[in-house]
Design a protein around this motif. Structure first.
Motif, PDB file in Angstrom:
ATOM      1  N   SER A  72       0.833  -1.201   0.000  1.00  0.00           N
ATOM      2  CA  SER A  72       0.000   0.000   0.000  1.00  0.00           C
ATOM      3  C   SER A  72       0.873   1.258   0.000  1.00  0.00           C
ATOM      4  CB  SER A  72      -0.890  -0.025   1.246  1.00  0.00           C
ATOM      5  OG  SER A  72      -1.806   1.022   1.170  1.00  0.00           O
ATOM      6  N   GLY A  73       0.533   2.206  -0.840  1.00  0.00           N
ATOM      7  CA  GLY A  73       1.275   3.458  -0.890  1.00  0.00           C
ATOM      8  C   GLY A  73       2.444   3.454  -1.863  1.00  0.00           C
ATOM      9  N   CYS A  74       2.668   2.353  -2.582  1.00  0.00           N
ATOM     10  CA  CYS A  74       3.842   2.277  -3.465  1.00  0.00           C
ATOM     11  C   CYS A  74       3.597   2.943  -4.821  1.00  0.00           C
ATOM     12  CB  CYS A  74       4.280   0.825  -3.663  1.00  0.00           C
ATOM     13  SG  CYS A  74       3.145  -0.128  -4.676  1.00  0.00           S
ATOM     14  N   GLY A  75       2.370   3.386  -5.068  1.00  0.00           N
ATOM     15  CA  GLY A  75       2.121   4.137  -6.299  1.00  0.00           C
ATOM     16  C   GLY A  75       1.268   3.440  -7.341  1.00  0.00           C
ATOM     17  N   LYS A  76       0.651   2.322  -6.986  1.00  0.00           N
ATOM     18  CA  LYS A  76      -0.144   1.567  -7.956  1.00  0.00           C
ATOM     19  C   LYS A  76      -1.326   2.380  -8.492  1.00  0.00           C
ATOM     20  CE  LYS A  76      -1.117  -1.767  -5.043  1.00  0.00           C
ATOM     21  NZ  LYS A  76      -0.453  -1.254  -3.841  1.00  0.00           N
ATOM     22  N   SER A  77      -2.095   2.973  -7.550  1.00  0.00           N
ATOM     23  CA  SER A  77      -3.271   3.731  -7.997  1.00  0.00           C
ATOM     24  C   SER A  77      -2.849   4.940  -8.816  1.00  0.00           C
ATOM     25  CB  SER A  77      -4.091   4.219  -6.800  1.00  0.00           C
ATOM     26  OG  SER A  77      -4.548   3.129  -6.055  1.00  0.00           O
ATOM     27  N   THR A  78      -1.765   5.581  -8.396  1.00  0.00           N
ATOM     28  CA  THR A  78      -1.282   6.736  -9.147  1.00  0.00           C
ATOM     29  C   THR A  78      -0.905   6.323 -10.568  1.00  0.00           C
ATOM     30  OG1 THR A  78      -0.485   7.787  -7.124  1.00  0.00           O
ATOM     31  CG2 THR A  78       0.426   8.594  -9.200  1.00  0.00           C
ATOM     32  N   LEU A  79      -0.193   5.198 -10.698  1.00  0.00           N
ATOM     33  CA  LEU A  79       0.194   4.726 -12.026  1.00  0.00           C
ATOM     34  C   LEU A  79      -1.049   4.410 -12.864  1.00  0.00           C
ATOM     35  CD1 LEU A  79       2.859   4.191 -13.555  1.00  0.00           C
ATOM     36  CD2 LEU A  79       2.551   1.784 -13.026  1.00  0.00           C
TER      37      LEU A  79
HETATM   38  P1  ADP Z   1      -1.074   2.548  -3.824  1.00  0.00           P
HETATM   39  O1  ADP Z   1      -2.180   2.569  -4.812  1.00  0.00           O
HETATM   40  O2  ADP Z   1       0.030   1.623  -4.195  1.00  0.00           O
HETATM   41  O3  ADP Z   1      -1.554   2.329  -2.438  1.00  0.00           O
HETATM   42  P2  ADP Z   1      -0.974   5.387  -4.293  1.00  0.00           P
HETATM   43  O4  ADP Z   1      -0.711   5.576  -5.734  1.00  0.00           O
HETATM   44  O5  ADP Z   1      -2.381   5.539  -3.815  1.00  0.00           O
HETATM   45  O6  ADP Z   1      -0.381   3.984  -3.841  1.00  0.00           O
HETATM   46  O7  ADP Z   1      -0.076   6.392  -3.478  1.00  0.00           O
HETATM   47  C1  ADP Z   1       1.321   6.578  -3.701  1.00  0.00           C
HETATM   48  C2  ADP Z   1       1.794   7.711  -2.824  1.00  0.00           C
HETATM   49  O8  ADP Z   1       1.279   8.944  -3.316  1.00  0.00           O
HETATM   50  C3  ADP Z   1       1.318   7.590  -1.383  1.00  0.00           C
HETATM   51  O9  ADP Z   1       2.333   8.118  -0.544  1.00  0.00           O
HETATM   52  C4  ADP Z   1       0.080   8.456  -1.367  1.00  0.00           C
HETATM   53  O10 ADP Z   1      -0.194   8.948  -0.071  1.00  0.00           O
HETATM   54  C5  ADP Z   1       0.467   9.564  -2.331  1.00  0.00           C
HETATM   55  N1  ADP Z   1      -0.686  10.164  -3.017  1.00  0.00           N
HETATM   56  C6  ADP Z   1      -1.555   9.512  -3.809  1.00  0.00           C
HETATM   57  N2  ADP Z   1      -2.471  10.361  -4.313  1.00  0.00           N
HETATM   58  C7  ADP Z   1      -2.155  11.581  -3.823  1.00  0.00           C
HETATM   59  C8  ADP Z   1      -2.709  12.884  -3.972  1.00  0.00           C
HETATM   60  N3  ADP Z   1      -3.792  13.108  -4.741  1.00  0.00           N
HETATM   61  N4  ADP Z   1      -2.115  13.926  -3.322  1.00  0.00           N
HETATM   62  C9  ADP Z   1      -1.020  13.719  -2.557  1.00  0.00           C
HETATM   63  N5  ADP Z   1      -0.439  12.529  -2.380  1.00  0.00           N
HETATM   64  C10 ADP Z   1      -0.999  11.469  -3.004  1.00  0.00           C
END
Ligand code: ADP
Ligand code: ADP
Length: 246
Positions: A52-59
């Motif tokens: 969790s938090g490694c950037g999957k959703s962001t990618l």
């Molecule tokens: P995962 O899906 O692997 O859990 P995320 O992509 O959600 O990871 O998050 C990657 C990092 O970016 C985390 O540290 C998260 O808190 C941060 N993050 C994600 N979205 C935002 C946002 N909109 N604004 C600021 N930080 C974000």
């Protein structure tokens, strides 16, 4: 060409003035995704794994266009994807998304048929075409006709996820991003949804980018696995290769 190509893609979130990190002078921006190269071939399923938090959703959000990269290039079907504001209707139709929690991804005030018709509506389909397409889609995902006028809270989790899948494929996308598509479902229902997704993939020539923390799911669906750690892509390879390492 590959359907999706990410070249040196990074995403930073700027931290607003006054955040703790800013006060402490530790960081001015948070690197959520760093320097990722990844290609996804048409018709394959790539699983995106990592804690969790490694950037999957962001990618995934970068690929769907919900987020714009800070650096790097994303190409879809050979064409560079521009910022969200510049996307055309056709660009948006080319990618579908299925979220983890089917109940929160569907509007509780829309009936099943309205939920599935919504993307068609915003794409300019007239009523007659919409009705025919909705009926076809519900049949395709195994939602009985009598549920067409039901609301999400009246259906089981599995049924609701079927509706979410129908909505995601309504405009015949090439790529579907699956964000933990079965992790909110009972184990007994998970396999049925995964089988549905596999059937649809074969039938509709879909490409999947699937976020999952569940090794069983990954082994079931993925052709290749992309392992992320602290925003970086550590490894990409076939399932058995990635998981059989000491
Ligand atoms: P995962 O899906 O692997 O859990 P995320 O992509 O959600 O990871 O998050 C990657 C990092 O970016 C985390 O540290 C998260 O808190 C941060 N993050 C994600 N979205 C935002 C946002 N909109 N604004 C600021 N930080 C974000
Ligand atoms: P998951 O691990 O299941 O992806 P997260 O809590 O990491 O769940 O993220 C859920 C959503 O919230 C994502 O779309 C992500 O971009 C967003 N998000 C995560 N962290 C932050 C944050 N610090 N600020 C704003 N949005 C965030």
């Amino acid at each position: 060409p590959p359907l999706v190509e990410l070249e040196a893609v990074s995403k930073r979130y700027s931290l607003s003035e006054g955040t703790l990190e800013r006060l402490l002078g530790t960081e001015e921006s948070l690197r959520a995704v760093t320097d990722v190269d990844l290609t996804v071939q048409s018709g394959e399923t790539v699983a995106l794994v990592g804690e969790s938090g490694c950037g999957k959703s962001t990618l995934a959000n970068l690929v769907t266009g919900l987020e714009t990269p800070t650096e790097g290039t994303i190409r879809f079907d050979g064409r560079t994807v521009g910022p969200a504001a510049e996307r055309t209707h056709d660009d948006l139709a080319a990618v579908g998304v299925v979220f983890q929690d089917p109940r929160s991804s569907l509007n509780p005030r829309l009936t099943v048929e309205k939920a599935v018709a919504e993307p068609l509506h915003s794409h300019g389909w007239n009523r007659e075409r919409r009705e025919a397409r909705v009926q076809e889609l519900l049949e395709q995902v195994g939602v009985p006709d009598r549920h067409a006028t039901s609301y999400p809270h009246e259906l089981s989790g599995g049924q609701v996820q079927r509706v979410a899948v129908a909505r995601a494929i309504a405009l015949e996308p090439r790529l579907v991003v699956l964000d933990e598509p079965v992790s909110a479902l009972d184990v007994s229902v998970q396999a049925r949804i995964l089988n549905l997704l596999a059937d649809l993939q074969a039938e509709l020539d879909l490409t999947y980018l699937c976020i999952s923390h569940d090794l069983g799911v990954v082994e079931h669906v993925a052709d290749r696995v992309a392992v992320m750690y602290l925003g970086e892509l550590m490894e990409v390879g076939p399932v058995d290769h990635v998981f059989d390492q000491p």
